[in-house]
Scaffold this motif. Structure first.
Motif, mmCIF file in Angstrom:
data_model
loop_
_atom_site.group_PDB
_atom_site.id
_atom_site.type_symbol
_atom_site.label_atom_id
_atom_site.label_comp_id
_atom_site.label_asym_id
_atom_site.label_seq_id
_atom_site.Cartn_x
_atom_site.Cartn_y
_atom_site.Cartn_z
ATOM 1 N N ASP A 95 0.831 -1.197 0.000
ATOM 2 C CA ASP A 95 0.000 0.000 0.000
ATOM 3 C C ASP A 95 0.869 1.251 0.000
ATOM 4 N N VAL A 96 0.294 2.350 -0.508
ATOM 5 C CA VAL A 96 1.000 3.632 -0.616
ATOM 6 C C VAL A 96 0.310 4.638 0.287
ATOM 7 N N LEU A 97 1.069 5.228 1.201
ATOM 8 C CA LEU A 97 0.560 6.275 2.094
ATOM 9 C C LEU A 97 1.098 7.607 1.598
ATOM 10 N N VAL A 98 0.201 8.539 1.303
ATOM 11 C CA VAL A 98 0.578 9.822 0.700
ATOM 12 C C VAL A 98 0.279 10.945 1.701
ATOM 13 N N PHE A 99 1.285 11.752 2.003
ATOM 14 C CA PHE A 99 1.105 12.855 2.949
ATOM 15 C C PHE A 99 0.861 14.159 2.191
ATOM 16 N N LEU A 100 -0.279 14.773 2.480
ATOM 17 C CA LEU A 100 -0.679 16.048 1.894
ATOM 18 C C LEU A 100 -1.080 16.988 3.015
ATOM 19 N N PRO A 101 -1.046 18.313 2.773
ATOM 20 C CA PRO A 101 -1.268 19.235 3.901
ATOM 21 C C PRO A 101 -2.696 19.327 4.401
ATOM 22 N N GLY A 102 -3.710 19.107 3.543
ATOM 23 C CA GLY A 102 -5.067 19.327 4.001
ATOM 24 C C GLY A 102 -6.105 18.584 3.192
ATOM 25 N N PRO A 145 -1.939 -0.281 8.478
ATOM 26 C CA PRO A 145 -1.364 -1.575 8.091
ATOM 27 C C PRO A 145 -1.213 -1.701 6.584
ATOM 28 N N GLY A 146 -0.221 -2.491 6.174
ATOM 29 C CA GLY A 146 -0.013 -2.789 4.768
ATOM 30 C C GLY A 146 0.833 -1.787 4.019
ATOM 31 N N VAL A 147 1.220 -0.680 4.653
ATOM 32 C CA VAL A 147 1.965 0.381 3.953
ATOM 33 C C VAL A 147 3.425 -0.027 3.784
#
Length: 837
Positions: A233-240, A296-298
């Motif tokens: 899995d892909v976790l993407v960090f964005l500001p808002g 989980p899964g990231v």
């Protein structure tokens, strides 16, 4: 169900539990440093409560910075125990409480804990408090820690306190917690490969809440690249939330489930993101996924490199979030999410060369945020200036002063002492910013629904008309509408519980909705009531201009109460994002403290304007001319005109200009009693010494033009010492040269200049001086053009004259050019006239 023993035993923090238990037994406080994924948030509270492996049963309170983290932590702990939430483990967040009679561990938000401490300082039924994720330095968490330390020192020394964090200033927290022992837990970390993936072309830096769309398009492309290059899995960090929605819209065609994880997401969506799934997933998340939560899964993290931090937004008059570059500490936290369960990779969407220039840590909220709520909490605690609170960073004096002004204006504290009023106590228990609390308590029926809209701004698609947004929320079936309804009910109950008489009221007409919404916004933000000035442009009572978007249905309004506005860096005016129509009567009532009436005499549009005006801040309500304005105000207005436009408003004859230059020369050379006149500001500061009585008799610009500046400047001469009589001696206006001519001296430069025809100085060996300063002699040709410049005539006659004579003799044959100028007769005439003479 039975406890999940294998899962509990697998948590690495277990090895630190003996040291933590001993520290609390011996000292009562401890700092726990444990990497993400070690069980810091889940196993530690269960162990301290005696729910895993024996030990005395104790009541443990866990304070989390966010609602989503509080719910997730409680669910995870209940799962580890083989129970449902509400049994041994429960949680309380704003507007939601799931706590049963057997509850031993209660997870709360720091905001909820603050409210509880204000009602029950002793926390009599609590044995241990864990302040989690204290490294994030949220203001509520800092305040909770300070209050708890106060409770331990004065009321309940047996109350145990743990400051827990993945990465923190352990030494600083240890000192704050009375030299608490530091307990460290080792984590199981997997390697994380760093992939630098900056945009191909530069993107605009963030400003306010704005993020360059080009960066979001790039992030979406990096997500597609990561899906192709990696597994998991892909976790993407964005500001808002807005950026999450935009990136989600660009990932519609990817072969993965796209989930949006943020504090505003519906509980079912949050659960889906945190529960894992059979297929591949892309989780678009805000900073809520940095810590407290395990997704989980990231195996892959894509980091946009941005974060939201609180700032005092003066355009809005309320604390707001702004987009900033993420700190290096946040980048480490985010990258670590890829290595929680197995080796992973992080794609960073910025150049590697910029990484070292990022801030090391996020800014502590107390340094940058609006402190009105903090100041009210401190006042309710009995410490209005917060000087007695144990804080890692003291609140900035300027921000505290501004906060106290807001609190005094809404009646929450006594203006002189800062002590909380009974009204302030009521306001503190509403869980709102004091401005919104004022609007709730003083507003009409229906105020709770409008305040709920203001406490969490509605989605942009609801539009800029607050009343229309209100109606959309009433009939809406989206997640925002559900949260709005719950918050409206909470506020209604909270207002009633604090002694208010707020009732739900009937669903009113359109006019009633307009009146309610407008009044509530005006009560909350009185300085942002605004009057139209044409073409969708408004002037707010704060003095800030504001503009509506083209096509807005509010452009026909005469008055608005502006709820949300922002101002781009390049714009002169704010952009109105959300507003309600009001009338002048409502604006006057809500912003009465800004009402002024009186005589106004000022310099405006190049002349004196005298009128009697009534204003709401800078907004003109009524104006009429004044026939007999106060002479002192007129004089002040004229001086302001002279400051703005310069002393050129006076009449400067050539003699006056020359006198000013002569006085300036004497001030530079001799000083003493000779005045400084070169600087307009210096002259205006002494206006009473040289412009009176003419200035007091003047009434308008034309009168200034009749004042003879030279005659007025004579008043500045040192008459009292007798030096004034030496003006002509020290700095003569003219000097007689050997030919008999009286030549004007130019004092305007650094060195006085005597410009005279060369033939008039024949026979003069020594350079003339004024006040001991040699003149700079400009020797002119017969046509009046400079032929030579010297401050040493003797040297010129000896060395320079021969070349000038050779050059000009043929050009001006009618004028004398003797071989020996030192013995020649000075003259201002030609050879012909000399011959006739």
């Amino acid at each position: 169900m039975a406890p999940r023993v294998e899962a509990l035993d697998a948590l690495p923090v277990r090895t630190a539990l003996p040291a933590l238990t001993a520290a609390l037994a011996d000292h009562g406080t401890a700092v726990l440093c444990a990497p993400p994924g070690t069980g810091k948030t889940t196993l530690v509270p269960l162990a301290l409560a005696g729910l895993t492996g024996g030990g005395p049963r104790r009541r443990v309170l866990v304070a989390e910075p966010r609602r989503i983290a509080a719910r997730a932590a409680a669910r995870r702990m209940a799962w580890l125990l083989g129970e449902k939430v509400g049994g041994s483990v429960g949680y309380t967040v704003r507007g939601e409480r799931v706590v049963g009679p057997r509850c031993a561990v209660e997870v709360v938000t720091t905001g909820v804990l603050l409210q509880r401490l204000q009602r029950d300082q002793e926390l009599a039924d609590v044995d241990v408090v864990v302040v989690d994720e204290c490294h994030e330095r949220h203001l509520d968490a800092d305040t909770v820690a300070a209050f708890l330390l106060d409770v331990r020192r004065t009321l309940r020394p047996e109350l145990s306190l743990v400051a827990a964090s993945a990465t923190t200033d352990a030494e600083g927290w240890s000192r704050l917690l009375d030299d608490a022992p530091v307990v460290a837990a080792e984590g199981v970390s997997h390697p994380v490969e760093v992939v630098w993936a900056p945009p191909a072309r530069p993107v605009r830096p963030p400003h306010g809440m704005r993020v360059d769309p080009a960066l979001l398009t790039h992030v979406a492309s990096v997500v597609r690249r990561a899906l192709a290059e990696r597994t998991g899995d892909v976790l993407v960090f964005l500001p808002g939330v807005g950026e999450i929605a935009r990136v989600a819209g660009q990932l519609g065609a990817v072969d993965a489930e796209v989930l949006q994880l943020h504090g505003r997401a519906a509980a079912a969506v949050q659960d889906a993101a945190l529960a894992g799934g059979p297929g591949r997933r892309v989780i678009l998340a805000t900073a809520v996924a940095e810590s407290s939560l395990t997704v989980p899964g990231v195996r892959v993290v894509v980091d946009a490199g941005l974060a939201r931090e609180p700032r005092v937004d003066h355009a809005r008059g309320l604390g707001a979030l702004t987009t900033v570059r993420a700190s290096r500490a946040a980048a480490r936290q985010r990258a670590g999410r890829a290595g929680r369960e197995a080796p992973g990779a992080v794609y960073r969407c910025w150049p590697q060369a910029e990484h070292g220039r990022l801030p090391a840590f996020p800014s502590p909220e107390i340094r940058v945020a609006d402190l009105a709520q903090f100041a009210l909490q401190a006042a309710c605690w009995g410490d209005p200036d917060a000087s007695g609170l144990s804080l890692l960073d003291p609140p900035p004096a300027g921000a505290m002063a501004a906060a106290r002004e807001v609190l005094a204006a809404v009646g929450a504290v006594e203006p002189a002492s800062g002590r909380v009023t009974a009204r302030g106590v009521r306001m503190s228990r509403l869980g709102l910013h004091p401005r919104l609390a004022r609007a709730l308590l003083d507003g009409p029926a229906g105020a709770a629904e409008v305040v709920a809209l203001l406490s969490e701004e509605p989605p942009r698609e609801y539009g800029d008309d607050l009343v229309a947004a209100w109606r959309s929320a009433r009939r809406g079936g989206d997640a925002y509408a559900a949260r709005w309804r719950a918050e409206s009910q909470r506020l209604r109950r909270a207002a009633a519980a604090t002694g208010g008489e707020l009732v739900a009221g009937e669903r009113g007409s359109a006019a009633a909705d307009d009146a309610t919404a407008g009044l509530v916004v005006a009560l909350a933000f009185p300085e942002r009531v605004a009057r139209a000035r044409g073409e969708g442009s408004f002037l707010m009572a704060s003095g800030t201009g504001a503009e509506l978007a083209e096509g807005s249905g509010l452009r026909r309004a005469d008055w608005l109460a502006v709820a949300v506005a922002d101002r781009p860096s390049h714009a002169a005016s704010a952009r109105i994002r959300l507003a309600a129509v009001v009338d002048e009567e409502t604006a006057r009532a809500a912003a009465g403290h800004l009402l002024t009436a009186g005589e106004e005499v000022r310099w405006e549009d190049g002349d004196v304007v005298a009128r009697r005006a009534e204003r709401l801040g800078p907004i003109e309500l009524s104006v009429r001319p004044l026939r007999e304005p106060d002479p002192a105000l007129v004089r002040a207005a004229l001086l302001e005109g002279l400051r703005r436009e310069g002393l050129g408003l006076l009449r400067w004859t050539p003699d006056a200009v020359a006198l000013r230059a002569r006085l300036g020369f004497l001030h530079r050379v001799i000083g003493g009693a000779w005045p400084a006149v070169d600087d307009d500001e210096a002259l205006l500061r002494r206006a009473g010494d040289w412009l009176e009585p003419e200035l007091s008799r003047a009434r308008r610009r034309a009168d200034l033009a009749r004042i003879d500046a030279g005659q007025a400047l004579n008043r500045l001469l040192p008459w009292a010492t007798g030096e004034a009589a030496r003006l002509e001696e020290l700095a003569p206006e003219r000097i007689e040269v050997p030919s008999g001519s009286r030549i004007r001296v130019d004092y305007s430069g650094e060195q006085p200049v005597l410009a005279v025809k060369l033939q008039e100085l024949f026979g003069l060996a020594r350079t003339p001086e004024v006040a001991g300063v040699p003149l700079l002699v400009h020797l002119l040709s017969p046509a009046g053009r400079p032929a030579a410049v010297t401050a040493d005539l003797a040297s010129f006659w000896r060395d320079g004259y021969r070349a000038v004579r050779a050059e000009l003799r043929g050009r001006y044959p009618k004028h004398p050019w003797p071989q020996d100028p030192a013995t020649a007769e000075p003259t201002r005439h030609t050879n012909a006239r000399l011959g006739r003479g």
